[in-house]
Design an enzyme around this catalytic site. Sequence first.
Site, PDB file in Angstrom:
ATOM      1  N   GLY A   1       6.953   5.787   7.968  1.00 18.09           N
ATOM      2  CA  GLY A   1       6.066   6.945   7.967  1.00 18.09           C
ATOM      3  C   GLY A   1       6.163   7.691   9.279  1.00 18.09           C
ATOM      4  O   GLY A   1       7.207   7.658   9.942  1.00 18.09           O
ATOM      5  N   SER A   2       5.061   8.335   9.639  1.00 24.53           N
ATOM      6  CA  SER A   2       5.081   9.199  10.815  1.00 24.53           C
ATOM      7  C   SER A   2       5.018   8.386  12.115  1.00 24.53           C
ATOM      8  O   SER A   2       4.561   7.251  12.140  1.00 24.53           O
ATOM      9  CB  SER A   2       3.895  10.155  10.760  1.00 24.53           C
ATOM     10  OG  SER A   2       2.701   9.404  10.796  1.00 24.53           O
TER      11      SER A   2
ATOM     12  N   LYS B   1       0.850  -1.196   0.000  1.00 21.67           N
ATOM     13  CA  LYS B   1       0.000   0.000   0.000  1.00 21.67           C
ATOM     14  C   LYS B   1       0.885   1.244   0.000  1.00 21.67           C
ATOM     15  O   LYS B   1       1.514   1.578   0.997  1.00 21.67           O
ATOM     16  CB  LYS B   1      -0.908   0.039   1.228  1.00 21.67           C
ATOM     17  CG  LYS B   1      -1.812   1.290   1.219  1.00 21.67           C
ATOM     18  CD  LYS B   1      -1.992   1.850   2.598  1.00 21.67           C
ATOM     19  CE  LYS B   1      -2.003   3.338   2.769  1.00 21.67           C
ATOM     20  NZ  LYS B   1      -1.965   4.275   1.694  1.00 21.67           N
TER      21      LYS B   1
ATOM     22  N   GLU C   1       9.723  17.149  14.715  1.00 20.98           N
ATOM     23  CA  GLU C   1       9.998  17.026  13.289  1.00 20.98           C
ATOM     24  C   GLU C   1       9.095  17.989  12.514  1.00 20.98           C
ATOM     25  O   GLU C   1       7.882  17.962  12.673  1.00 20.98           O
ATOM     26  CB  GLU C   1       9.729  15.588  12.838  1.00 20.98           C
ATOM     27  CG  GLU C   1      10.129  15.331  11.413  1.00 20.98           C
ATOM     28  CD  GLU C   1       9.822  13.901  10.963  1.00 20.98           C
ATOM     29  OE1 GLU C   1       8.667  13.470  11.080  1.00 20.98           O
ATOM     30  OE2 GLU C   1      10.753  13.236  10.487  1.00 20.98           O
TER      31      GLU C   1
ATOM     32  N   VAL D   1       1.260   7.456  13.097  1.00 19.79           N
ATOM     33  CA  VAL D   1       0.694   6.258  12.463  1.00 19.79           C
ATOM     34  C   VAL D   1       1.469   5.011  12.910  1.00 19.79           C
ATOM     35  O   VAL D   1       0.874   3.955  13.136  1.00 19.79           O
ATOM     36  CB  VAL D   1       0.671   6.408  10.921  1.00 19.79           C
ATOM     37  CG1 VAL D   1       0.198   5.124  10.263  1.00 19.79           C
ATOM     38  CG2 VAL D   1      -0.227   7.571  10.521  1.00 19.79           C
ATOM     39  N   GLY D   2       2.761   5.143  13.083  1.00 19.14           N
ATOM     40  CA  GLY D   2       3.567   4.013  13.537  1.00 19.14           C
ATOM     41  C   GLY D   2       3.078   3.461  14.873  1.00 19.14           C
ATOM     42  O   GLY D   2       2.971   2.246  15.065  1.00 19.14           O
TER      43      GLY D   2
ATOM     44  N   CYS E   1      13.343  11.889   6.278  1.00 21.66           N
ATOM     45  CA  CYS E   1      13.408  11.451   7.675  1.00 21.66           C
ATOM     46  C   CYS E   1      14.789  11.751   8.247  1.00 21.66           C
ATOM     47  O   CYS E   1      14.950  11.904   9.448  1.00 21.66           O
ATOM     48  CB  CYS E   1      13.092   9.973   7.768  1.00 21.66           C
ATOM     49  SG  CYS E   1      14.059   9.001   6.629  1.00 21.66           S
TER      50      CYS E   1
ATOM     51  N   GLU F   1       9.832   2.332  10.758  1.00 20.79           N
ATOM     52  CA  GLU F   1      10.867   3.334  10.484  1.00 20.79           C
ATOM     53  C   GLU F   1      10.172   4.688  10.546  1.00 20.79           C
ATOM     54  O   GLU F   1       9.436   5.047   9.628  1.00 20.79           O
ATOM     55  CB  GLU F   1      11.454   3.129   9.081  1.00 20.79           C
ATOM     56  CG  GLU F   1      12.178   1.810   8.881  1.00 20.79           C
ATOM     57  CD  GLU F   1      13.503   1.732   9.604  1.00 20.79           C
ATOM     58  OE1 GLU F   1      14.031   2.794  10.009  1.00 20.79           O
ATOM     59  OE2 GLU F   1      14.002   0.611   9.770  1.00 20.79           O
TER      60      GLU F   1
HETATM   61  P1  NAP Z   1       2.233   8.902   7.320  1.00 21.79           P
HETATM   62  O1  NAP Z   1       1.174   9.894   7.284  1.00 21.79           O
HETATM   63  O2  NAP Z   1       2.499   8.165   8.573  1.00 21.79           O
HETATM   64  O3  NAP Z   1       1.904   7.867   6.141  1.00 21.79           O
HETATM   65  C1  NAP Z   1       2.726   6.769   5.843  1.00 21.79           C
HETATM   66  C2  NAP Z   1       1.880   5.667   5.240  1.00 21.79           C
HETATM   67  O4  NAP Z   1       0.965   5.179   6.219  1.00 21.79           O
HETATM   68  C3  NAP Z   1       1.028   6.118   4.072  1.00 21.79           C
HETATM   69  O5  NAP Z   1       0.969   5.085   3.124  1.00 21.79           O
HETATM   70  C4  NAP Z   1      -0.310   6.342   4.730  1.00 21.79           C
HETATM   71  O6  NAP Z   1      -1.396   6.282   3.851  1.00 21.79           O
HETATM   72  C5  NAP Z   1      -0.334   5.190   5.701  1.00 21.79           C
HETATM   73  N1  NAP Z   1      -1.307   5.325   6.783  1.00 21.79           N
HETATM   74  C6  NAP Z   1      -1.892   6.455   7.253  1.00 21.79           C
HETATM   75  N2  NAP Z   1      -2.747   6.155   8.260  1.00 21.79           N
HETATM   76  C7  NAP Z   1      -2.693   4.819   8.434  1.00 21.79           C
HETATM   77  C8  NAP Z   1      -3.333   3.907   9.316  1.00 21.79           C
HETATM   78  N3  NAP Z   1      -4.200   4.322  10.232  1.00 21.79           N
HETATM   79  N4  NAP Z   1      -3.024   2.601   9.235  1.00 21.79           N
HETATM   80  C9  NAP Z   1      -2.137   2.163   8.311  1.00 21.79           C
HETATM   81  N5  NAP Z   1      -1.514   2.969   7.446  1.00 21.79           N
HETATM   82  C10 NAP Z   1      -1.774   4.287   7.499  1.00 21.79           C
HETATM   83  O7  NAP Z   1       3.622   9.517   6.878  1.00 21.79           O
HETATM   84  P2  NAP Z   1       3.902  10.450   5.631  1.00 21.79           P
HETATM   85  O8  NAP Z   1       3.293  11.762   5.925  1.00 21.79           O
HETATM   86  O9  NAP Z   1       3.504   9.768   4.374  1.00 21.79           O
HETATM   87  O10 NAP Z   1       5.494  10.494   5.642  1.00 21.79           O
HETATM   88  C11 NAP Z   1       6.230  11.376   6.438  1.00 21.79           C
HETATM   89  C12 NAP Z   1       6.777  10.668   7.662  1.00 21.79           C
HETATM   90  O11 NAP Z   1       7.530   9.530   7.292  1.00 21.79           O
HETATM   91  C13 NAP Z   1       7.733  11.540   8.445  1.00 21.79           C
HETATM   92  O12 NAP Z   1       7.479  11.442   9.817  1.00 21.79           O
HETATM   93  C14 NAP Z   1       9.099  10.932   8.124  1.00 21.79           C
HETATM   94  O13 NAP Z   1      10.080  11.168   9.074  1.00 21.79           O
HETATM   95  C15 NAP Z   1       8.769   9.507   8.004  1.00 21.79           C
HETATM   96  N6  NAP Z   1       9.793   8.800   7.238  1.00 21.79           N
HETATM   97  C16 NAP Z   1      10.631   7.959   7.908  1.00 21.79           C
HETATM   98  C17 NAP Z   1      11.652   7.296   7.250  1.00 21.79           C
HETATM   99  C18 NAP Z   1      12.562   6.354   7.978  1.00 21.79           C
HETATM  100  O14 NAP Z   1      13.089   5.454   7.376  1.00 21.79           O
HETATM  101  N7  NAP Z   1      12.788   6.509   9.256  1.00 21.79           N
HETATM  102  C19 NAP Z   1      11.803   7.489   5.873  1.00 21.79           C
HETATM  103  C20 NAP Z   1      10.942   8.357   5.219  1.00 21.79           C
HETATM  104  C21 NAP Z   1       9.928   9.008   5.916  1.00 21.79           C
HETATM  105  P3  NAP Z   1      -2.015   7.617   3.191  1.00 21.79           P
HETATM  106  O15 NAP Z   1      -0.922   8.236   2.409  1.00 21.79           O
HETATM  107  O16 NAP Z   1      -3.095   7.063   2.353  1.00 21.79           O
HETATM  108  O17 NAP Z   1      -2.481   8.481   4.314  1.00 21.79           O
END
Ligand code: NAP
Length: 481
Positions: A225-226, A172, A372, A229-230, A279, A245
């Site tokens: 991701g965030s 996804k 962040e 959500v994590g 990130c 992550e």
């Molecule tokens: P996000 O809002 O957490 O979304 C990440 C993924 O999770 C998306 O596919 C999102 O779908 C999905 N998602 C949202 N709500 C969910 C739920 N309730 N259950 C399951 N999946 C769900 O993060 P983002 O805004 O896309 O990305 C930014 C974040 O990613 C930042 O915090 C960044 O630091 C982090 N990041 C971390 C790394 C690492 O390796 N440490 C690398 C890159 C980014 P939708 O898009 O459909 O909402």
Amino acid sequence: MVHKLFIDGEWVESTSGKTFKSFNPATGKKLGEVQSGNKKDVDKAVKAACNAFDEWRLTPPPERGDVLLEVAGLLEENKQRLGELVTREMGKQISEGKGDVQEAIDIFKYMAGEGRRLLGHTTTSELENKFAMTVKRPVGPSGLITPWNFPIAIPAWKLSPALICGNSVVFKPASGTPLCAVELVKILEEAGVSSGVVNLVTGSGSNVGTPMVEHPDLKSISFTGSRKVGKLISRKAGLKNVGLELGGKNPIIVMDDANLDLAVEGAIWGGFGTTGQRCTAASRVIVHEDVEQEFMDKFVEETKKLSVGNGMECDIGPLINEDAVEKTEYYIQKGKEEGAELVIGGEKREGLFFDPTIFTNVEPNMAIAQEEIFGPVVSVLTASSLEEAIEIANGVDYGLSTSIYTENVSKAFNAIRDLDAGLTYVNSSTIGSEVHLPFGGVKKTGNGTREAGIEGVEEFTETKTVYVDYSGQLQKAQGID
Ligand code: NAP
Ligand code: MG
């Protein structure tokens, strides 16, 4: 054109009958449309992944590696086209867009080679005529949930280890970058990945992500991701294997003996590359007080040279969406209120563009030094010693990447020893991971999993311990008669 879901080797419409659009954040123009998947689609995709699992699991790993190598070759052939799609769909500067694809090429090549390793180990036995070893087994059908900021690379970082280890997957992608995901899956299809081994379900976090996380037949969830959500995922996933992550608040330490020109280049690249939406972005610079003025003069001067606009032509592309712009504005306001000094930037431009922004006089407890932002905002703090710099660096919840600029080898090694993070760079910015080394963080950046490198297969395998007794007798361990 409306792109479909990829389930059991077929491109199909969602049972929801609904679709959503993907836009270019630089121009606001529609790029394409994809299916709004739902729980029923997830159920079908998981079923397909379960049915395909045994055949893929039993395919010799080197043969699986051949398929991955084919994927790498196709990505290479399509690098320019995909790199441009990355830039058009998520906004980053075009050479970074191509870099995103290169990272995917590299990891597919690397993981292809893993098909001829997937090492366990052999060891001794305490008993005569007994052999002991470990082997790696695939964890089982896995769910991959990815963010938009590396729309080709991060999916590749999950797909390639999952597949080489013999798992089938349901993928996804982020709703901000579904077209990149569709193109990547088309390449996997073209490379000959068998039906049902890779399934793509586009759609929202709640309609697709949650059903995946709660699905009893998915054995693992790999999420980037965030933090918000994590945390939700780790609560809902029950006893599944979960790889998380999450974010970062990554510091660059600049010591008084540093090569300041080099440090400034690192701060610019780390702070403003990908418009700060990494990130591993260097959102804090902790500079020694004796060189602060000189560093700041150079940092501001170089920041002024950056062009802001469409990533196809400019250094700093747009933010991903309105929410990201609002979040950046919120933190700029917060920084001012808390008494930090805005030295450059701070302004939103028309559209989703934002000027590169630097704050000085930042105290470690301020929101802009702790949270962040995921935008082009760098907070500069000062320290009077290496110890103080490290204390400030470690004084946040996150622990992903860190960097130190110093010409002194002892200071460098003290920092390597004492910085609480998954990554430390010496005389280089906080970004720039290579796929044959592990990637991941400590503290609230995740739950300890590592992606890439030899460690990257751990998330997608279970270790089995094997004893072979060839003594022909019942031998008891621990000296029991
Ligand atoms: P996000 O809002 O957490 O979304 C990440 C993924 O999770 C998306 O596919 C999102 O779908 C999905 N998602 C949202 N709500 C969910 C739920 N309730 N259950 C399951 N999946 C769900 O993060 P983002 O805004 O896309 O990305 C930014 C974040 O990613 C930042 O915090 C960044 O630091 C982090 N990041 C971390 C790394 C690492 O390796 N440490 C690398 C890159 C980014 P939708 O898009 O459909 O909402
Ligand atoms: Mg989001």
